[in-house]
Design a protein around this motif. Sequence first.
Motif, PDB file in Angstrom:
ATOM      1  N   LEU A 205       0.861  -1.183   0.000  1.00  0.00           N
ATOM      2  CA  LEU A 205       0.000   0.000   0.000  1.00  0.00           C
ATOM      3  C   LEU A 205       0.901   1.238   0.000  1.00  0.00           C
ATOM      4  CD1 LEU A 205      -2.955   1.139   0.345  1.00  0.00           C
ATOM      5  CD2 LEU A 205      -2.436   1.262   2.795  1.00  0.00           C
ATOM      6  N   ASN A 206       0.657   2.130  -0.918  1.00  0.00           N
ATOM      7  CA  ASN A 206       1.458   3.347  -0.962  1.00  0.00           C
ATOM      8  C   ASN A 206       1.084   4.257   0.207  1.00  0.00           C
ATOM      9  OD1 ASN A 206       2.831   2.676  -3.324  1.00  0.00           O
ATOM     10  ND2 ASN A 206       1.148   3.441  -4.626  1.00  0.00           N
ATOM     11  N   GLY A 207       2.061   4.610   1.026  1.00  0.00           N
ATOM     12  CA  GLY A 207       1.807   5.499   2.150  1.00  0.00           C
ATOM     13  C   GLY A 207       1.486   4.751   3.439  1.00  0.00           C
ATOM     14  N   SER A 208       1.064   5.531   4.430  1.00  0.00           N
ATOM     15  CA  SER A 208       0.777   4.986   5.767  1.00  0.00           C
ATOM     16  C   SER A 208      -0.721   4.967   6.040  1.00  0.00           C
ATOM     17  CB  SER A 208       1.475   5.838   6.835  1.00  0.00           C
ATOM     18  OG  SER A 208       2.864   5.853   6.632  1.00  0.00           O
ATOM     19  N   LYS A 209      -1.083   4.154   7.051  1.00  0.00           N
ATOM     20  CA  LYS A 209      -2.484   4.096   7.453  1.00  0.00           C
ATOM     21  C   LYS A 209      -2.564   4.135   8.970  1.00  0.00           C
ATOM     22  CE  LYS A 209      -6.836   1.718   6.536  1.00  0.00           C
ATOM     23  NZ  LYS A 209      -7.527   0.678   5.742  1.00  0.00           N
ATOM     24  N   LYS A 210      -3.565   4.854   9.476  1.00  0.00           N
ATOM     25  CA  LYS A 210      -3.733   4.943  10.935  1.00  0.00           C
ATOM     26  C   LYS A 210      -4.103   3.582  11.518  1.00  0.00           C
ATOM     27  CE  LYS A 210      -5.184   9.802  11.288  1.00  0.00           C
ATOM     28  NZ  LYS A 210      -6.278  10.698  11.715  1.00  0.00           N
ATOM     29  N   ILE A 211      -3.484   3.278  12.655  1.00  0.00           N
ATOM     30  CA  ILE A 211      -3.798   2.032  13.357  1.00  0.00           C
ATOM     31  C   ILE A 211      -5.266   1.998  13.758  1.00  0.00           C
ATOM     32  CG2 ILE A 211      -3.310   0.641  15.422  1.00  0.00           C
ATOM     33  CD1 ILE A 211      -0.986   0.583  13.549  1.00  0.00           C
ATOM     34  N   SER A 212      -5.784   3.149  14.184  1.00  0.00           N
ATOM     35  CA  SER A 212      -7.192   3.210  14.631  1.00  0.00           C
ATOM     36  C   SER A 212      -8.134   2.820  13.504  1.00  0.00           C
ATOM     37  CB  SER A 212      -7.523   4.614  15.146  1.00  0.00           C
ATOM     38  OG  SER A 212      -7.275   5.589  14.155  1.00  0.00           O
ATOM     39  N   SER A 213      -7.806   3.237  12.252  1.00  0.00           N
ATOM     40  CA  SER A 213      -8.648   2.889  11.101  1.00  0.00           C
ATOM     41  C   SER A 213      -8.578   1.395  10.814  1.00  0.00           C
ATOM     42  CB  SER A 213      -8.205   3.675   9.865  1.00  0.00           C
ATOM     43  OG  SER A 213      -8.346   5.056  10.083  1.00  0.00           O
ATOM     44  N   ILE A 214      -7.375   0.826  10.973  1.00  0.00           N
ATOM     45  CA  ILE A 214      -7.209  -0.618  10.749  1.00  0.00           C
ATOM     46  C   ILE A 214      -8.024  -1.408  11.763  1.00  0.00           C
ATOM     47  CG2 ILE A 214      -5.528  -2.512  10.807  1.00  0.00           C
ATOM     48  CD1 ILE A 214      -3.451  -0.501   9.730  1.00  0.00           C
ATOM     49  N   PHE A 215      -8.019  -0.940  13.012  1.00  0.00           N
ATOM     50  CA  PHE A 215      -8.809  -1.613  14.046  1.00  0.00           C
ATOM     51  C   PHE A 215     -10.296  -1.580  13.707  1.00  0.00           C
ATOM     52  CE2 PHE A 215      -5.632  -0.964  17.799  1.00  0.00           C
ATOM     53  CZ  PHE A 215      -4.799  -1.929  17.239  1.00  0.00           C
ATOM     54  N   ILE A 216     -10.749  -0.439  13.219  1.00  0.00           N
ATOM     55  CA  ILE A 216     -12.170  -0.301  12.856  1.00  0.00           C
ATOM     56  C   ILE A 216     -12.498  -1.217  11.681  1.00  0.00           C
ATOM     57  CG2 ILE A 216     -13.890   1.274  11.897  1.00  0.00           C
ATOM     58  CD1 ILE A 216     -12.476   3.520  13.526  1.00  0.00           C
ATOM     59  N   ASP A 217     -11.610  -1.221  10.662  1.00  0.00           N
ATOM     60  CA  ASP A 217     -11.833  -2.070   9.486  1.00  0.00           C
ATOM     61  C   ASP A 217     -11.928  -3.541   9.868  1.00  0.00           C
ATOM     62  OD1 ASP A 217     -11.716   0.202   7.946  1.00  0.00           O
ATOM     63  OD2 ASP A 217      -9.635  -0.090   7.291  1.00  0.00           O
ATOM     64  N   ASN A 218     -11.148  -3.941  10.872  1.00  0.00           N
ATOM     65  CA  ASN A 218     -11.132  -5.344  11.301  1.00  0.00           C
ATOM     66  C   ASN A 218     -12.140  -5.640  12.407  1.00  0.00           C
ATOM     67  OD1 ASN A 218      -8.633  -7.038  10.079  1.00  0.00           O
ATOM     68  ND2 ASN A 218      -8.140  -4.858  10.146  1.00  0.00           N
ATOM     69  N   LYS A 219     -12.980  -4.649  12.721  1.00  0.00           N
ATOM     70  CA  LYS A 219     -14.086  -4.794  13.676  1.00  0.00           C
ATOM     71  C   LYS A 219     -13.623  -5.293  15.047  1.00  0.00           C
ATOM     72  CE  LYS A 219     -17.458  -5.611  10.003  1.00  0.00           C
ATOM     73  NZ  LYS A 219     -18.467  -6.523   9.428  1.00  0.00           N
ATOM     74  N   LEU A 220     -12.513  -4.720  15.537  1.00  0.00           N
ATOM     75  CA  LEU A 220     -12.026  -5.064  16.875  1.00  0.00           C
ATOM     76  C   LEU A 220     -12.868  -4.347  17.925  1.00  0.00           C
ATOM     77  CD1 LEU A 220      -9.542  -6.076  15.221  1.00  0.00           C
ATOM     78  CD2 LEU A 220      -8.118  -5.254  17.115  1.00  0.00           C
ATOM     79  N   SER A 221     -13.220  -5.057  18.987  1.00  0.00           N
ATOM     80  CA  SER A 221     -13.947  -4.430  20.097  1.00  0.00           C
ATOM     81  C   SER A 221     -13.016  -3.464  20.825  1.00  0.00           C
ATOM     82  CB  SER A 221     -14.444  -5.491  21.076  1.00  0.00           C
ATOM     83  OG  SER A 221     -13.348  -6.092  21.746  1.00  0.00           O
TER      84      SER A 221
END
Length: 450
Positions: A383-399
């Motif tokens: 993936l070009n660039g960086s991604k926020k950890i918080s967004s990744i957590f939301i995408d993966n539906k973590l409680s």
Amino acid sequence: NKLVNLMKAAINLIENLNIDNKDYVILACSFGPDSMVLLDLLKKNNLNIIVAHVNHKLRKESDKEEILLKKYCESNNLIFELKTIKKYPVGNLEMNARIIRYNFFADLIKKYNAKYLFTAHHGDDLMETILMRLTRGTTFKGYAGFNIIAKNGDYYIVRPLIFNTKEDIINYADLNKISYALDCTNEQDNYLRNRYRHYILPELKKENPKVHLKFLEFNQMINKYEEYFNNETIIIYNKIYQDNILDLLEFNFLDEIFKIRLLQKILSKIYDKNIININNNHVELIFKLINSNKKNSYVILPRKLKVYKNYNQLKFIFNNDKSISYNYIFNDNLELPYGYLYYNIKKCEEKSNFVIRLNSKEIKLPLYVRNRKNGDKIKVKNLNGSKKISSIFIDNKLSMQERSFQPIIVDNNKEILWIPGIKKSIFDKQKNETYDIILKYEKKESINEE
């Protein structure tokens, strides 16, 4: 003389306590024949008696009995203490009344700096209690009924009349012209205890007029076995349970009875006053965890107690999500709240997000494992660039709880290399590329969550 001899065991028990006549003792007194006979025996022993009376306001005779007992105390120069229950909490009336009574007695113990609370439970009461518990079911110790002398916090509950039947007590009261009142509710069959009293006990007494003493022997035998089991359990507890960790190799060699008692003791120590939240189902759940073929798994018990199984260890830890923060040097295998991190394993064919291969020349050692921080970003592989950890957590539906526990691997430059089980960074190497570090993450499996 026959009646005096019948009371001899009760008299001897009182005398053998060697209570200083300057010290106060508390007597739970209802103005029934049982407590009035016990009051007579205590008076004959020249004890300094506080007569504690509870008016439950459940019978029309209650107020009259209060007045009569108060007059009796005034005539005999005895201190009279009264508790009137005007309103009961919602729920089990009998249980709530008992709690209120014993809180009242405990207050008097403190007020008069007393060491002994005397109650008028007798041999028939013991038989009824044991029979009721045999019918309903209880713990091993519970089948003993109640003890002659029982420690309750800073004081002792003493029951001298346990050697006598109700008939003995009535005869003694009438012979000695002791005033008392009979509770008419004792004649009603809508109470389970009364049905045992009216129909079962008379049949037992036909077989053996001194059957109450056999029940007392049963009581004392269980208490002796209970003392033995308890002492052995303490020895085992100190040997194989340290720092909230139970050695399962040693545990599995124990007899079944000691396995159960050891788990009960551990939970009792952990929960303390909140042990009421624990029942046999929770102990069975832990056994299921221990006997599971899964090497890394856990169960969650009331009040967020997490019980982890890690190969040959069982760890007991309370989850306090808000206070969790960790940052460990990662140069060896680590156990984390939700899984295990393995450092530089020798060989692995896996390609999933649970494994990452790193080239030590491209990163700065040592590695660290920590939980999330505000503003965390990762340079995601492919993936070009960086991604926020918080967004990744939301995408993966973590409680929210999973987000708090989720490990993040960083190097000494604070570069995020890997979110184990979720995302790899651009530092991940393919199997045909150059690498000298292999990391692996293994999640703990939950058998059950409440």
